[in-house]
Design an enzyme around this catalytic site. Structure first.
Site, PDB file in Angstrom:
ATOM      1  N   ARG A 132       0.824  -1.220   0.000  1.00 33.13           N
ATOM      2  CA  ARG A 132       0.000   0.000   0.000  1.00 33.13           C
ATOM      3  C   ARG A 132       0.853   1.262   0.000  1.00 33.13           C
ATOM      4  NH1 ARG A 132      -2.484  -3.363  -1.560  1.00 33.13           N
ATOM      5  NH2 ARG A 132      -4.306  -4.390  -0.691  1.00 33.13           N
ATOM      6  N   SER A 178     -11.490  -1.410   2.968  1.00 34.66           N
ATOM      7  CA  SER A 178     -10.810  -1.734   4.225  1.00 34.66           C
ATOM      8  C   SER A 178     -10.154  -0.483   4.797  1.00 34.66           C
ATOM      9  CB  SER A 178      -9.720  -2.775   3.982  1.00 34.66           C
ATOM     10  OG  SER A 178     -10.312  -3.975   3.581  1.00 34.66           O
ATOM     11  N   GLU A 209      -5.250   2.460   6.321  1.00 36.21           N
ATOM     12  CA  GLU A 209      -4.935   2.397   4.888  1.00 36.21           C
ATOM     13  C   GLU A 209      -5.544   3.633   4.211  1.00 36.21           C
ATOM     14  OE1 GLU A 209      -5.680  -1.383   2.985  1.00 36.21           O
ATOM     15  OE2 GLU A 209      -6.388  -0.390   1.167  1.00 36.21           O
TER      16      GLU A 209
HETATM   17  C1  LIG Z   1     -16.086  -0.877  -1.687  1.00 35.67           C
HETATM   18  C2  LIG Z   1     -14.603  -0.661  -1.775  1.00 35.67           C
HETATM   19  C3  LIG Z   1     -13.754  -1.729  -1.978  1.00 35.67           C
HETATM   20  C4  LIG Z   1     -12.368  -1.539  -2.031  1.00 35.67           C
HETATM   21  N1  LIG Z   1     -11.566  -2.615  -2.255  1.00 35.67           N
HETATM   22  C5  LIG Z   1     -10.226  -2.443  -2.321  1.00 35.67           C
HETATM   23  C6  LIG Z   1      -9.359  -3.564  -2.552  1.00 35.67           C
HETATM   24  O1  LIG Z   1      -9.787  -4.684  -2.699  1.00 35.67           O
HETATM   25  N2  LIG Z   1      -8.032  -3.311  -2.607  1.00 35.67           N
HETATM   26  C7  LIG Z   1      -7.495  -2.059  -2.472  1.00 35.67           C
HETATM   27  O2  LIG Z   1      -6.266  -1.912  -2.555  1.00 35.67           O
HETATM   28  N3  LIG Z   1      -8.294  -1.000  -2.260  1.00 35.67           N
HETATM   29  C8  LIG Z   1      -9.629  -1.150  -2.188  1.00 35.67           C
HETATM   30  N4  LIG Z   1     -10.447  -0.064  -1.965  1.00 35.67           N
HETATM   31  C9  LIG Z   1      -9.833   1.270  -1.742  1.00 35.67           C
HETATM   32  C10 LIG Z   1      -9.680   2.122  -3.004  1.00 35.67           C
HETATM   33  O3  LIG Z   1     -10.647   1.822  -3.984  1.00 35.67           O
HETATM   34  C11 LIG Z   1      -8.289   2.002  -3.606  1.00 35.67           C
HETATM   35  O4  LIG Z   1      -7.293   2.424  -2.686  1.00 35.67           O
HETATM   36  C12 LIG Z   1      -8.135   2.814  -4.892  1.00 35.67           C
HETATM   37  O5  LIG Z   1      -6.928   2.472  -5.524  1.00 35.67           O
HETATM   38  C13 LIG Z   1      -8.171   4.334  -4.670  1.00 35.67           C
HETATM   39  O6  LIG Z   1      -8.320   4.970  -5.918  1.00 35.67           O
HETATM   40  P1  LIG Z   1      -9.018   6.390  -6.025  1.00 35.67           P
HETATM   41  O7  LIG Z   1      -8.919   6.833  -7.430  1.00 35.67           O
HETATM   42  O8  LIG Z   1     -10.387   6.363  -5.438  1.00 35.67           O
HETATM   43  O9  LIG Z   1      -8.056   7.249  -5.098  1.00 35.67           O
HETATM   44  P2  LIG Z   1      -8.486   8.469  -4.152  1.00 35.67           P
HETATM   45  O10 LIG Z   1      -9.271   7.951  -2.981  1.00 35.67           O
HETATM   46  O11 LIG Z   1      -9.081   9.543  -4.964  1.00 35.67           O
HETATM   47  O12 LIG Z   1      -7.049   8.913  -3.633  1.00 35.67           O
HETATM   48  C14 LIG Z   1      -6.320   8.058  -2.779  1.00 35.67           C
HETATM   49  C15 LIG Z   1      -4.911   8.652  -2.602  1.00 35.67           C
HETATM   50  O13 LIG Z   1      -4.253   8.594  -3.871  1.00 35.67           O
HETATM   51  C16 LIG Z   1      -3.822   9.885  -4.277  1.00 35.67           C
HETATM   52  N5  LIG Z   1      -4.023   9.981  -5.727  1.00 35.67           N
HETATM   53  C17 LIG Z   1      -5.113   9.587  -6.434  1.00 35.67           C
HETATM   54  N6  LIG Z   1      -4.913   9.813  -7.748  1.00 35.67           N
HETATM   55  C18 LIG Z   1      -3.688  10.376  -7.873  1.00 35.67           C
HETATM   56  C19 LIG Z   1      -2.920  10.835  -8.972  1.00 35.67           C
HETATM   57  N7  LIG Z   1      -3.373  10.770 -10.237  1.00 35.67           N
HETATM   58  N8  LIG Z   1      -1.696  11.364  -8.729  1.00 35.67           N
HETATM   59  C20 LIG Z   1      -1.212  11.437  -7.458  1.00 35.67           C
HETATM   60  N9  LIG Z   1      -1.894  11.016  -6.380  1.00 35.67           N
HETATM   61  C21 LIG Z   1      -3.114  10.492  -6.581  1.00 35.67           C
HETATM   62  C22 LIG Z   1      -4.711  10.871  -3.509  1.00 35.67           C
HETATM   63  O14 LIG Z   1      -4.081  12.119  -3.314  1.00 35.67           O
HETATM   64  C23 LIG Z   1      -4.944  10.132  -2.210  1.00 35.67           C
HETATM   65  O15 LIG Z   1      -3.903  10.380  -1.282  1.00 35.67           O
HETATM   66  C24 LIG Z   1     -11.837  -0.240  -1.887  1.00 35.67           C
HETATM   67  C25 LIG Z   1     -12.700   0.865  -1.699  1.00 35.67           C
HETATM   68  C26 LIG Z   1     -14.072   0.658  -1.642  1.00 35.67           C
HETATM   69  C27 LIG Z   1     -14.974   1.852  -1.452  1.00 35.67           C
END
Ligand SMILES: Cc1cc2nc3c(=O)[nH]c(=O)nc-3n(C[C@H](O)[C@H](O)[C@H](O)COP(=O)(O)OP(=O)(O)OC[C@H]3O[C@@H](n4cnc5c(N)ncnc54)[C@H](O)[C@@H]3O)c2cc1C
Length: 293
Positions: A166, A216, A286
Protein backbone atom coordinates in the site's frame (compact mmCIF):
# COMPACT_ATOMS: atom_id res chain seq x y z
CA UNK A 1 -13.88 31.36 -11.47
CA UNK A 2 -12.03 30.82 -14.75
CA UNK A 3 -8.46 29.50 -15.09
CA UNK A 4 -7.36 29.14 -18.70
CA UNK A 5 -10.33 27.48 -20.42
CA UNK A 6 -11.54 25.80 -17.19
CA UNK A 7 -14.31 26.63 -14.78
CA UNK A 8 -13.12 26.26 -11.17
CA UNK A 9 -15.63 25.92 -8.33
CA UNK A 10 -15.00 27.78 -5.10
CA UNK A 11 -16.03 26.48 -1.66
CA UNK A 12 -17.01 23.29 -3.45
CA UNK A 13 -18.64 20.38 -1.64
CA UNK A 14 -16.43 17.28 -1.64
CA UNK A 15 -18.97 14.85 -0.16
CA UNK A 16 -20.88 14.27 -3.43
CA UNK A 17 -17.65 13.07 -5.07
CA UNK A 18 -16.50 10.90 -2.17
CA UNK A 19 -17.27 7.18 -1.83
CA UNK A 20 -18.05 7.77 1.85
CA UNK A 21 -20.45 10.62 0.90
CA UNK A 22 -18.67 12.63 3.62
CA UNK A 23 -16.11 15.41 3.78
CA UNK A 24 -15.90 19.19 4.18
CA UNK A 25 -15.55 21.62 1.24
CA UNK A 26 -12.54 22.42 -0.92
CA UNK A 27 -11.42 26.02 -1.35
CA UNK A 28 -11.13 25.38 -5.10
CA UNK A 29 -12.11 22.34 -7.14
CA UNK A 30 -11.31 21.54 -10.77
CA UNK A 31 -11.91 18.57 -13.09
CA UNK A 32 -9.41 18.81 -15.95
CA UNK A 33 -9.97 16.90 -19.18
CA UNK A 34 -6.43 17.04 -20.56
CA UNK A 35 -2.83 16.91 -19.40
CA UNK A 36 -2.37 20.53 -20.50
CA UNK A 37 -5.22 21.53 -18.21
CA UNK A 38 -3.59 19.64 -15.31
CA UNK A 39 -0.35 21.54 -15.99
CA UNK A 40 -2.19 24.88 -16.08
CA UNK A 41 -3.90 24.13 -12.76
CA UNK A 42 -0.71 23.04 -11.00
CA UNK A 43 1.15 26.14 -12.30
CA UNK A 44 -1.70 28.40 -11.14
CA UNK A 45 -1.70 26.85 -7.65
CA UNK A 46 2.08 27.28 -7.44
CA UNK A 47 1.77 30.92 -8.45
CA UNK A 48 -0.91 31.45 -5.77
CA UNK A 49 1.13 29.40 -3.24
CA UNK A 50 -1.80 27.06 -2.73
CA UNK A 51 -1.48 23.41 -1.74
CA UNK A 52 -2.66 20.93 -4.39
CA UNK A 53 -4.59 17.71 -3.70
CA UNK A 54 -5.05 15.27 -6.58
CA UNK A 55 -7.81 12.68 -6.35
CA UNK A 56 -9.37 10.01 -8.52
CA UNK A 57 -12.68 8.52 -7.32
CA UNK A 58 -12.12 9.44 -3.65
CA UNK A 59 -12.63 5.80 -2.68
CA UNK A 60 -9.77 5.69 -0.18
CA UNK A 61 -10.18 9.05 1.45
CA UNK A 62 -11.49 10.63 4.63
CA UNK A 63 -11.81 14.42 4.34
CA UNK A 64 -12.35 16.07 7.72
CA UNK A 65 -15.36 18.37 8.19
CA UNK A 66 -13.33 21.61 7.95
CA UNK A 67 -12.44 20.66 4.38
CA UNK A 68 -9.36 21.13 2.25
CA UNK A 69 -7.37 24.31 1.82
CA UNK A 70 -6.03 25.03 -1.62
CA UNK A 71 -6.89 23.37 -4.93
CA UNK A 72 -8.49 19.95 -5.29
CA UNK A 73 -7.98 18.39 -8.72
CA UNK A 74 -10.27 15.45 -9.49
CA UNK A 75 -8.89 13.49 -12.43
CA UNK A 76 -11.86 11.28 -13.31
CA UNK A 77 -12.28 13.02 -16.69
CA UNK A 78 -8.67 12.35 -17.70
CA UNK A 79 -9.48 8.85 -18.80
CA UNK A 80 -8.10 7.89 -22.19
CA UNK A 81 -6.94 4.28 -22.53
CA UNK A 82 -4.69 3.06 -25.38
CA UNK A 83 -3.28 -0.30 -26.28
CA UNK A 84 0.31 0.57 -27.09
CA UNK A 85 1.43 -2.89 -28.14
CA UNK A 86 0.31 -6.55 -27.91
CA UNK A 87 0.76 -6.70 -24.16
CA UNK A 88 0.80 -3.12 -22.89
CA UNK A 89 -2.20 -0.94 -22.04
CA UNK A 90 -1.51 2.73 -21.22
CA UNK A 91 -4.31 4.27 -19.16
CA UNK A 92 -4.59 7.88 -18.10
CA UNK A 93 -4.73 8.40 -14.35
CA UNK A 94 -8.45 9.14 -14.10
CA UNK A 95 -9.53 5.92 -15.89
CA UNK A 96 -11.55 3.61 -13.69
CA UNK A 97 -9.50 0.54 -12.79
CA UNK A 98 -12.61 -1.62 -13.31
CA UNK A 99 -12.94 -0.27 -16.86
CA UNK A 100 -9.26 -0.95 -17.61
CA UNK A 101 -9.57 -4.48 -16.19
CA UNK A 102 -12.54 -5.10 -18.47
CA UNK A 103 -10.68 -3.72 -21.49
CA UNK A 104 -7.83 -6.12 -20.70
CA UNK A 105 -10.36 -8.96 -20.75
CA UNK A 106 -11.65 -7.76 -24.13
CA UNK A 107 -8.05 -7.83 -25.45
CA UNK A 108 -7.61 -11.37 -23.97
CA UNK A 109 -4.94 -10.07 -21.57
CA UNK A 110 -4.52 -11.45 -18.07
CA UNK A 111 -3.05 -9.68 -15.02
CA UNK A 112 -5.76 -7.24 -13.97
CA UNK A 113 -8.39 -9.70 -12.73
CA UNK A 114 -7.79 -8.45 -9.16
CA UNK A 115 -8.77 -4.92 -10.23
CA UNK A 116 -12.21 -5.85 -11.58
CA UNK A 117 -13.94 -4.86 -8.32
CA UNK A 118 -11.77 -2.01 -6.99
CA UNK A 119 -13.77 1.20 -7.40
CA UNK A 120 -10.84 3.66 -7.76
CA UNK A 121 -8.88 5.09 -10.66
CA UNK A 122 -5.57 4.05 -12.20
CA UNK A 123 -3.84 6.99 -10.44
CA UNK A 124 -5.27 5.95 -7.07
CA UNK A 125 -4.29 2.31 -7.68
CA UNK A 126 -0.68 3.27 -8.47
CA UNK A 127 -0.44 5.74 -5.56
CA UNK A 128 -1.82 3.14 -3.12
CA UNK A 129 -0.31 0.05 -4.78
CA UNK A 130 -3.85 -1.29 -4.60
CA UNK A 131 -4.45 -5.01 -4.67
CA UNK A 132 -6.81 -7.86 -3.92
CA UNK A 133 -7.13 -11.64 -4.19
CA UNK A 134 -3.42 -12.24 -4.79
CA UNK A 135 -2.95 -9.48 -7.36
CA UNK A 136 -1.52 -6.01 -6.88
CA UNK A 137 -0.60 -2.94 -8.96
CA UNK A 138 3.14 -3.60 -8.59
CA UNK A 139 2.79 -6.94 -10.43
CA UNK A 140 1.66 -5.30 -13.68
CA UNK A 141 2.45 -1.57 -13.61
CA UNK A 142 5.71 -1.26 -15.54
CA UNK A 143 5.92 2.49 -16.04
CA UNK A 144 4.27 5.74 -15.00
CA UNK A 145 4.27 9.27 -16.39
CA UNK A 146 3.92 11.97 -13.74
CA UNK A 147 3.91 15.74 -13.45
CA UNK A 148 6.44 16.75 -10.84
CA UNK A 149 6.25 19.77 -8.48
CA UNK A 150 8.83 21.63 -10.61
CA UNK A 151 6.40 21.47 -13.56
CA UNK A 152 8.41 18.83 -15.46
CA UNK A 153 6.81 15.67 -16.83
CA UNK A 154 8.86 12.65 -15.78
CA UNK A 155 8.86 9.00 -16.90
CA UNK A 156 9.22 6.48 -14.08
CA UNK A 157 10.49 2.98 -14.90
CA UNK A 158 9.25 0.05 -12.86
CA UNK A 159 12.32 0.09 -10.59
CA UNK A 160 11.78 3.78 -9.77
CA UNK A 161 8.23 3.27 -8.48
CA UNK A 162 9.34 2.02 -5.03
CA UNK A 163 6.24 -0.10 -4.60
CA UNK A 164 5.67 -1.65 -1.19
CA UNK A 165 2.55 -2.81 0.65
CA UNK A 166 0.00 0.00 0.00
CA UNK A 167 2.86 2.36 -0.79
CA UNK A 168 4.58 3.85 -3.84
CA UNK A 169 7.08 6.60 -4.61
CA UNK A 170 4.17 9.01 -5.21
CA UNK A 171 3.32 9.03 -1.50
CA UNK A 172 6.72 10.68 -1.01
CA UNK A 173 7.46 12.88 -4.03
CA UNK A 174 4.27 14.96 -4.60
CA UNK A 175 4.11 13.86 -8.23
CA UNK A 176 0.78 13.94 -10.05
CA UNK A 177 0.35 10.58 -11.77
CA UNK A 178 -0.79 11.23 -15.35
CA UNK A 179 -0.80 7.71 -16.77
CA UNK A 180 0.35 4.17 -16.10
CA UNK A 181 1.45 1.29 -18.34
CA UNK A 182 0.10 -2.16 -17.52
CA UNK A 183 2.11 -5.03 -18.98
CA UNK A 184 -0.18 -8.05 -19.25
CA UNK A 185 -0.07 -11.63 -20.49
CA UNK A 186 -2.14 -13.15 -23.32
CA UNK A 187 -4.61 -15.70 -21.91
CA UNK A 188 -7.90 -17.47 -22.52
CA UNK A 189 -10.67 -14.86 -22.00
CA UNK A 190 -12.97 -17.48 -20.43
CA UNK A 191 -10.39 -18.04 -17.71
CA UNK A 192 -9.89 -14.31 -17.16
CA UNK A 193 -13.66 -13.84 -16.92
CA UNK A 194 -14.03 -16.77 -14.51
CA UNK A 195 -11.35 -15.31 -12.20
CA UNK A 196 -13.01 -11.88 -12.25
CA UNK A 197 -16.40 -13.42 -11.53
CA UNK A 198 -15.01 -15.41 -8.62
CA UNK A 199 -13.28 -12.34 -7.13
CA UNK A 200 -16.40 -10.23 -7.49
CA UNK A 201 -18.59 -12.97 -6.02
CA UNK A 202 -16.30 -13.17 -2.97
CA UNK A 203 -16.33 -9.39 -2.67
CA UNK A 204 -20.12 -9.14 -2.81
CA UNK A 205 -20.59 -11.97 -0.32
CA UNK A 206 -18.18 -10.52 2.27
CA UNK A 207 -18.31 -6.74 1.86
CA UNK A 208 -21.11 -4.23 2.61
CA UNK A 209 -21.23 -2.93 -0.96
CA UNK A 210 -24.74 -1.48 -0.49
CA UNK A 211 -23.46 1.26 1.86
CA UNK A 212 -20.97 4.13 1.39
CA UNK A 213 -17.50 3.18 2.61
CA UNK A 214 -13.79 3.35 1.83
CA UNK A 215 -13.21 -0.37 1.63
CA UNK A 216 -10.81 -1.73 4.22
CA UNK A 217 -9.97 1.07 6.62
CA UNK A 218 -6.78 -0.40 8.06
CA UNK A 219 -3.67 -1.96 6.60
CA UNK A 220 -3.06 -5.62 7.34
CA UNK A 221 -0.94 -5.75 10.51
CA UNK A 222 1.93 -8.24 10.33
CA UNK A 223 0.69 -11.65 11.49
CA UNK A 224 -2.96 -10.58 11.85
CA UNK A 225 -6.06 -9.52 9.93
CA UNK A 226 -7.42 -6.09 10.91
CA UNK A 227 -11.05 -7.19 10.44
CA UNK A 228 -10.63 -10.24 12.68
CA UNK A 229 -8.96 -8.19 15.45
CA UNK A 230 -11.79 -5.64 15.29
CA UNK A 231 -14.42 -8.40 15.33
CA UNK A 232 -12.75 -10.21 18.23
CA UNK A 233 -12.57 -6.92 20.17
CA UNK A 234 -16.38 -6.85 19.90
CA UNK A 235 -16.52 -3.60 17.96
CA UNK A 236 -18.85 -4.57 15.11
CA UNK A 237 -21.84 -2.21 15.02
CA UNK A 238 -20.00 0.42 17.11
CA UNK A 239 -20.98 3.87 15.84
CA UNK A 240 -19.70 7.45 16.05
CA UNK A 241 -22.16 10.01 14.70
CA UNK A 242 -23.39 8.51 11.44
CA UNK A 243 -20.47 6.13 10.79
CA UNK A 244 -20.47 2.53 12.01
CA UNK A 245 -18.19 -0.49 11.91
CA UNK A 246 -19.87 -2.80 9.43
CA UNK A 247 -21.63 -5.85 10.82
CA UNK A 248 -20.93 -7.65 7.54
CA UNK A 249 -17.16 -6.96 7.41
CA UNK A 250 -15.44 -5.58 10.51
CA UNK A 251 -12.66 -4.05 8.39
CA UNK A 252 -15.14 -1.64 6.75
CA UNK A 253 -16.66 1.54 8.23
CA UNK A 254 -19.97 2.41 6.63
CA UNK A 255 -21.82 5.69 6.45
CA UNK A 256 -25.22 4.74 7.87
CA UNK A 257 -26.73 8.14 8.71
CA UNK A 258 -25.22 11.34 7.31
CA UNK A 259 -21.82 10.50 8.79
CA UNK A 260 -19.04 13.07 8.43
CA UNK A 261 -15.29 12.98 7.92
CA UNK A 262 -14.78 13.75 11.61
CA UNK A 263 -17.03 10.80 12.52
CA UNK A 264 -14.80 8.57 10.41
CA UNK A 265 -11.63 9.91 12.02
CA UNK A 266 -13.04 9.53 15.54
CA UNK A 267 -14.27 5.99 14.92
CA UNK A 268 -10.87 5.09 13.46
CA UNK A 269 -9.13 6.45 16.60
CA UNK A 270 -11.55 4.62 18.93
CA UNK A 271 -11.01 1.37 17.04
CA UNK A 272 -7.22 1.72 17.17
CA UNK A 273 -7.35 2.34 20.91
CA UNK A 274 -9.67 -0.59 21.65
CA UNK A 275 -7.69 -3.07 19.53
CA UNK A 276 -4.41 -1.88 21.03
CA UNK A 277 -5.81 -2.36 24.51
CA UNK A 278 -7.24 -5.81 23.76
CA UNK A 279 -4.44 -7.30 21.64
CA UNK A 280 -1.48 -4.89 21.85
CA UNK A 281 -1.61 -4.43 18.05
CA UNK A 282 -1.35 -0.92 16.59
CA UNK A 283 -3.64 -0.66 13.56
CA UNK A 284 -2.53 1.80 10.95
CA UNK A 285 -5.06 3.34 8.55
CA UNK A 286 -4.93 2.40 4.89
CA UNK A 287 -7.35 5.26 4.12
CA UNK A 288 -5.83 8.70 3.70
CA UNK A 289 -7.14 11.22 6.24
CA UNK A 290 -6.86 14.81 5.05
CA UNK A 291 -8.14 18.33 5.70
CA UNK A 292 -9.03 20.44 8.71
CA UNK A 293 -11.29 19.39 11.60
C1 LIG B 1 -16.09 -0.88 -1.69
C2 LIG B 1 -14.60 -0.66 -1.77
C3 LIG B 1 -13.75 -1.73 -1.98
C4 LIG B 1 -12.37 -1.54 -2.03
N1 LIG B 1 -11.57 -2.61 -2.25
C5 LIG B 1 -10.23 -2.44 -2.32
C6 LIG B 1 -9.36 -3.56 -2.55
O1 LIG B 1 -9.79 -4.68 -2.70
N2 LIG B 1 -8.03 -3.31 -2.61
C7 LIG B 1 -7.50 -2.06 -2.47
O2 LIG B 1 -6.27 -1.91 -2.55
N3 LIG B 1 -8.29 -1.00 -2.26
C8 LIG B 1 -9.63 -1.15 -2.19
N4 LIG B 1 -10.45 -0.06 -1.97
C9 LIG B 1 -9.83 1.27 -1.74
C10 LIG B 1 -9.68 2.12 -3.00
O3 LIG B 1 -10.65 1.82 -3.98
C11 LIG B 1 -8.29 2.00 -3.61
O4 LIG B 1 -7.29 2.42 -2.69
C12 LIG B 1 -8.13 2.81 -4.89
O5 LIG B 1 -6.93 2.47 -5.52
C13 LIG B 1 -8.17 4.33 -4.67
O6 LIG B 1 -8.32 4.97 -5.92
P1 LIG B 1 -9.02 6.39 -6.03
O7 LIG B 1 -8.92 6.83 -7.43
O8 LIG B 1 -10.39 6.36 -5.44
O9 LIG B 1 -8.06 7.25 -5.10
P2 LIG B 1 -8.49 8.47 -4.15
O10 LIG B 1 -9.27 7.95 -2.98
O11 LIG B 1 -9.08 9.54 -4.96
O12 LIG B 1 -7.05 8.91 -3.63
C14 LIG B 1 -6.32 8.06 -2.78
C15 LIG B 1 -4.91 8.65 -2.60
O13 LIG B 1 -4.25 8.59 -3.87
C16 LIG B 1 -3.82 9.88 -4.28
N5 LIG B 1 -4.02 9.98 -5.73
C17 LIG B 1 -5.11 9.59 -6.43
N6 LIG B 1 -4.91 9.81 -7.75
C18 LIG B 1 -3.69 10.38 -7.87
C19 LIG B 1 -2.92 10.84 -8.97
N7 LIG B 1 -3.37 10.77 -10.24
N8 LIG B 1 -1.70 11.36 -8.73
C20 LIG B 1 -1.21 11.44 -7.46
N9 LIG B 1 -1.89 11.02 -6.38
C21 LIG B 1 -3.11 10.49 -6.58
C22 LIG B 1 -4.71 10.87 -3.51
O14 LIG B 1 -4.08 12.12 -3.31
C23 LIG B 1 -4.94 10.13 -2.21
O15 LIG B 1 -3.90 10.38 -1.28
C24 LIG B 1 -11.84 -0.24 -1.89
C25 LIG B 1 -12.70 0.86 -1.70
C26 LIG B 1 -14.07 0.66 -1.64
C27 LIG B 1 -14.97 1.85 -1.45
Amino acid sequence: MQIGDMEISEQAAIAPYAYTQAGGPADYLAQPKSIDQVKTLVAWAKEQQLPVHVFGRLSNLVVRDGGLRGLVIILSELNQVDRINDQVIRAQAGSDLIWVANLALRYHLSGLEWGAGIPGTVGGAVFMNAGAYGGQADMVVTGVIALMPDGQVQDFDQDQLDFAYRDSVFQHNQGVILSADFTLTPADPAQIQAQMDENNYLRASKQPLNLPSNGSVFKRPVGHFAGKLIMDTGLQGQQVGGVAISKKHAGFMVNVDHGTGNDYEDLIAQTQQAVKQAYGVQLSPEVRILGER
